[in-house]
Design a protein around this motif. Structure first.
Motif, PDB file in Angstrom:
ATOM      1  N   ARG A  53       0.827  -1.208   0.000  1.00  0.00           N
ATOM      2  CA  ARG A  53       0.000   0.000   0.000  1.00  0.00           C
ATOM      3  C   ARG A  53       0.860   1.256   0.000  1.00  0.00           C
ATOM      4  O   ARG A  53       0.557   2.243  -0.686  1.00  0.00           O
ATOM      5  CB  ARG A  53      -0.923  -0.002   1.207  1.00  0.00           C
ATOM      6  CG  ARG A  53      -2.065  -1.023   1.132  1.00  0.00           C
ATOM      7  CD  ARG A  53      -2.812  -1.096   2.440  1.00  0.00           C
ATOM      8  NE  ARG A  53      -3.164   0.237   2.934  1.00  0.00           N
ATOM      9  CZ  ARG A  53      -3.351   0.530   4.214  1.00  0.00           C
ATOM     10  NH1 ARG A  53      -3.187  -0.410   5.133  1.00  0.00           N
ATOM     11  NH2 ARG A  53      -3.674   1.750   4.577  1.00  0.00           N
ATOM     12  N   LEU A  54       1.929   1.232   0.771  1.00  0.00           N
ATOM     13  CA  LEU A  54       2.838   2.376   0.814  1.00  0.00           C
ATOM     14  C   LEU A  54       3.474   2.614  -0.546  1.00  0.00           C
ATOM     15  O   LEU A  54       3.546   3.762  -1.016  1.00  0.00           O
ATOM     16  CB  LEU A  54       3.911   2.116   1.871  1.00  0.00           C
ATOM     17  CG  LEU A  54       5.039   3.151   1.984  1.00  0.00           C
ATOM     18  CD1 LEU A  54       4.479   4.525   2.297  1.00  0.00           C
ATOM     19  CD2 LEU A  54       6.052   2.720   3.043  1.00  0.00           C
ATOM     20  N   SER A  55       3.914   1.546  -1.203  1.00  0.00           N
ATOM     21  CA  SER A  55       4.538   1.694  -2.523  1.00  0.00           C
ATOM     22  C   SER A  55       3.538   2.221  -3.549  1.00  0.00           C
ATOM     23  O   SER A  55       3.872   3.085  -4.370  1.00  0.00           O
ATOM     24  CB  SER A  55       5.116   0.346  -2.974  1.00  0.00           C
ATOM     25  OG  SER A  55       5.676   0.439  -4.262  1.00  0.00           O
ATOM     26  N   GLN A  56       2.308   1.721  -3.522  1.00  0.00           N
ATOM     27  CA  GLN A  56       1.299   2.196  -4.463  1.00  0.00           C
ATOM     28  C   GLN A  56       1.007   3.681  -4.255  1.00  0.00           C
ATOM     29  O   GLN A  56       0.852   4.434  -5.228  1.00  0.00           O
ATOM     30  CB  GLN A  56       0.019   1.369  -4.299  1.00  0.00           C
ATOM     31  CG  GLN A  56       0.144  -0.076  -4.750  1.00  0.00           C
ATOM     32  CD  GLN A  56      -1.051  -0.916  -4.369  1.00  0.00           C
ATOM     33  OE1 GLN A  56      -1.986  -0.433  -3.713  1.00  0.00           O
ATOM     34  NE2 GLN A  56      -1.051  -2.174  -4.764  1.00  0.00           N
ATOM     35  N   PHE A  57       0.942   4.106  -3.006  1.00  0.00           N
ATOM     36  CA  PHE A  57       0.688   5.523  -2.740  1.00  0.00           C
ATOM     37  C   PHE A  57       1.830   6.395  -3.240  1.00  0.00           C
ATOM     38  O   PHE A  57       1.609   7.440  -3.873  1.00  0.00           O
ATOM     39  CB  PHE A  57       0.493   5.734  -1.239  1.00  0.00           C
ATOM     40  CG  PHE A  57       0.525   7.178  -0.823  1.00  0.00           C
ATOM     41  CD1 PHE A  57      -0.534   8.028  -1.113  1.00  0.00           C
ATOM     42  CD2 PHE A  57       1.626   7.698  -0.153  1.00  0.00           C
ATOM     43  CE1 PHE A  57      -0.496   9.370  -0.745  1.00  0.00           C
ATOM     44  CE2 PHE A  57       1.666   9.036   0.223  1.00  0.00           C
ATOM     45  CZ  PHE A  57       0.600   9.872  -0.079  1.00  0.00           C
ATOM     46  N   LEU A  58       3.057   5.980  -3.008  1.00  0.00           N
ATOM     47  CA  LEU A  58       4.207   6.795  -3.402  1.00  0.00           C
ATOM     48  C   LEU A  58       4.361   6.872  -4.918  1.00  0.00           C
ATOM     49  O   LEU A  58       4.855   7.872  -5.449  1.00  0.00           O
ATOM     50  CB  LEU A  58       5.484   6.230  -2.770  1.00  0.00           C
ATOM     51  CG  LEU A  58       5.552   6.315  -1.236  1.00  0.00           C
ATOM     52  CD1 LEU A  58       6.814   5.670  -0.718  1.00  0.00           C
ATOM     53  CD2 LEU A  58       5.447   7.764  -0.765  1.00  0.00           C
ATOM     54  N   HIS A  59       3.919   5.835  -5.633  1.00  0.00           N
ATOM     55  CA  HIS A  59       4.021   5.865  -7.088  1.00  0.00           C
ATOM     56  C   HIS A  59       2.998   6.819  -7.722  1.00  0.00           C
ATOM     57  O   HIS A  59       3.189   7.258  -8.849  1.00  0.00           O
ATOM     58  CB  HIS A  59       3.842   4.458  -7.672  1.00  0.00           C
ATOM     59  CG  HIS A  59       5.106   3.650  -7.661  1.00  0.00           C
ATOM     60  ND1 HIS A  59       5.309   2.596  -6.803  1.00  0.00           N
ATOM     61  CD2 HIS A  59       6.246   3.760  -8.395  1.00  0.00           C
ATOM     62  CE1 HIS A  59       6.506   2.084  -7.011  1.00  0.00           C
ATOM     63  NE2 HIS A  59       7.098   2.762  -7.969  1.00  0.00           N
TER      64      HIS A  59
END
Length: 278
Positions: free
Chosen positions: A196-202
């Motif tokens: 979830r963190l990676s998806q948000f940052l992308h």
């Protein structure tokens, strides 16, 4: 005592002849159904053309006693011969699969050939045309790779050829947090939260400022339970730093594991093959 299971292959992986597991993306049931509908509609158009010719021009040229046999031959040509020839010559493609971005491959990931195409076309007459696709849909719904009955008998499945591009890598740890990164503990973060963190940052640059700040604050509060000590920065910068530290440490762990495997390879090759029976 039999040899233990050394390698497990997931349902979405292909085990090649060299015992290498490849991560593949099978076409789902919806995509397969869409491609099959396109191919079936083309087949129906050809069938309509056959019946129109059979009741018109062919009936005037061919004797009545040979007309029925001619229609049967044309039906076999449309439902079996043409699909087999198209799939063989195009290495598992068809107009419907070209439209959805898929192709038929063998269970080991290799290109399908004449034998697989013929079995699929022959069984397809029963499960697609005679049952209006009901058997094909039911079989595909309960198999890991959405395989229909013809695929199970031929040892094939439908593989996606249009896969989304990999996202751009996230930036490294911000220079202001380099000292924090040396002592930070992020190993306890769950994988689901990390995704979830990676998806948000992308997609952070595409979000409205208010929504971006709100989601960043919520994510930072959620990740703070697994990060020690918390990064001394604003929420967005802190999240980028947490993701970068976790990514870099996982990469170093994977490289270390690969190095240990390479170091053990000569010793494993000297071991006797197989396991003694007890």
């Amino acid at each position: 005592m039999s040899a233990p299971e050394l390698t497990r292959v997931a349902s979405d992986e292909v085990l090649t002849g060299e015992a290498v597991a490849l991560d593949v993306q099978p076409a789902g049931l919806f995509l397969r159904a869409l491609g099959a509908i396109i191919d079936v509609l083309i087949g129906i158009l050809l069938l309509v053309l056959v019946f129109v010719l059979g009741s018109g021009p062919l009936a005037q040229v061919i004797p009545p006693e040979a007309l029925q046999m001619t229609v049967i031959v044309l039906l076999v040509l449309i439902m079996v011969v043409i699909p087999t020839a198209v799939e063989t010559l195009t290495r598992g493609r068809s107009l419907g699969r070209l439209a959805i971005g898929a192709r038929i491959v063998r269970a080991d990931g290799g290109a399908s050939g004449f034998r697989q195409a013929f079995i699929r076309a022959l069984v397809g007459v029963l499960e697609i045309y005679f049952t209006l696709g009901v058997v094909a849909v039911l079989t595909a719904a309960f198999t890991p790779r959405a395989q229909r009955l013809g695929d199970l008998m031929a040892g094939t499945y439908s593989q996606r050829t249009r896969v989304p591009a990999l996202p751009a890598p996230l930036p490294p740890v911000p220079p202001a947090l380099a000292g924090w990164a040396q002592i930070a503990d992020v190993a306890r973060m769950p994988d689901r939260l990390a995704r979830r963190l990676s998806q948000f940052l992308h997609q952070v640059d595409r979000l409205a400022p208010a929504a971006r700040d709100r989601v960043a604050g919520d994510l930072l509060a959620e990740t703070s339970a697994f990060v020690t000590p918390p990064p001394p920065a604003d929420p967005i910068t802190s999240l980028f730093a947490i993701a970068a530290v976790r990514r870099d440490r996982e990469y170093r762990a994977l490289m270390g594991e690969a190095q240990r495997v390479r170091a053990l390879a000569p010793a494993l090759e000297r071991l006797p093959h197989g396991f003694p029976e007890r």
